[in-house]
Scaffold this motif. Structure first.
Motif, PDB file in Angstrom:
ATOM      1  N   ALA A  35       8.142  25.128  -7.803  1.00 33.35           N
ATOM      2  CA  ALA A  35       9.047  24.214  -8.492  1.00 33.35           C
ATOM      3  C   ALA A  35       9.910  23.537  -7.441  1.00 33.35           C
ATOM      4  N   GLN A  36      10.498  22.431  -7.807  1.00 31.58           N
ATOM      5  CA  GLN A  36      11.378  21.715  -6.886  1.00 31.58           C
ATOM      6  C   GLN A  36      12.817  21.881  -7.345  1.00 31.58           C
ATOM      7  N   SER A  93      16.249  18.552  -1.012  1.00 30.67           N
ATOM      8  CA  SER A  93      15.282  19.029  -2.000  1.00 30.67           C
ATOM      9  C   SER A  93      14.379  20.065  -1.354  1.00 30.67           C
ATOM     10  N   PHE A  94      14.096  21.115  -2.102  1.00 34.29           N
ATOM     11  CA  PHE A  94      13.293  22.220  -1.600  1.00 34.29           C
ATOM     12  C   PHE A  94      12.289  22.647  -2.655  1.00 34.29           C
ATOM     13  N   ASP A  95      11.203  23.259  -2.221  1.00 33.34           N
ATOM     14  CA  ASP A  95      10.247  23.868  -3.124  1.00 33.34           C
ATOM     15  C   ASP A  95      10.562  25.353  -3.188  1.00 33.34           C
ATOM     16  N   LYS A 117      10.449  20.769   2.495  1.00 36.36           N
ATOM     17  CA  LYS A 117       9.293  19.954   2.122  1.00 36.36           C
ATOM     18  C   LYS A 117       8.206  20.034   3.189  1.00 36.36           C
ATOM     19  N   HIS A 118       7.000  20.298   2.746  1.00 37.73           N
ATOM     20  CA  HIS A 118       5.793  20.333   3.573  1.00 37.73           C
ATOM     21  C   HIS A 118       5.762  21.487   4.582  1.00 37.73           C
ATOM     22  N   PRO A 122       8.514  29.942   4.442  1.00 36.49           N
ATOM     23  CA  PRO A 122       9.818  29.733   3.812  1.00 36.49           C
ATOM     24  C   PRO A 122      10.959  29.665   4.810  1.00 36.49           C
ATOM     25  N   THR A 123      12.006  28.978   4.413  1.00 35.80           N
ATOM     26  CA  THR A 123      13.255  28.918   5.165  1.00 35.80           C
ATOM     27  C   THR A 123      14.146  30.087   4.768  1.00 35.80           C
TER      28      THR A 123
END
Length: 164
Positions: A35-36, A93-95, A117-118, A122-123
């Motif tokens: 999800a975003q 924005s993040f996923d 993004k892309h 994970p961060t």
């Protein structure tokens, strides 16, 4: 005679490599769906706990199995694992993807992976324990919809220990 301390470098290296192997299991490709989310400020993802990230986890459970958000629950023992050498760009924005690591009759441990993004890795890994409770606030067994949501988000993550 001088006594030498045992070498700890090897032990640290082993622990780091096991931790990195666990972290790699939470890569973008491990999630069936992402999800975003828009994170508008650092205060949303910092502190002892994040109500924002807790709500994101609840939303992802609801997406995995409609009706799973119903019923009382408490979150316990939130933990942040920031990965990488640089801070993410916030606001931005993040996923996000949700994984259930284990569940017991009344509780479950979940990890929310936050990706730039892309990015493949994970961060942030946000780990939280969710305890189901009844109307009186006492621990209660999970309902069928919540069990379905846990099952849907557990695929590929069974047995993962994140050093928690």
């Amino acid at each position: 005679l001088k006594q030498r301390r045992p070498q700890r470098r090897h032990a640290r290296r082993c622990c780091r490599s096991r931790a990195m192997a666990s972290v790699e299991r939470f890569g973008r490709g491990a999630f069936r769906s992402l999800a975003q989310v828009d994170i508008g400020s650092w205060h949303l993802v910092s502190g002892k706990r994040s109500d924002f990230l807790r709500n994101v986890a609840n939303d992802l459970l609801e997406t995995a199995a409609p009706g799973s958000r119903r019923g009382g629950h408490h979150f316990l023992d939130d933990r942040y694992y920031w990965l990488g050498s640089r801070k993410p760009q916030i606001p931005g924005s993040f996923d996000v993807g949700l994984a259930t690591l284990w569940r017991r009759p009344q509780s479950a441990r979940m990890v929310l992976s936050v990706f730039e993004k892309h990015a493949a890795q994970p961060t942030l890994l946000y780990c939280l324990d969710r305890l189901s409770v009844n109307a009186a606030g006492q621990p209660a067994v999970h309902g069928p919809a919540l069990l379905a949501a846990y099952q849907a988000t557990a695929a590929g993550f069974e047995g993962v220990r994140l050093g928690l």
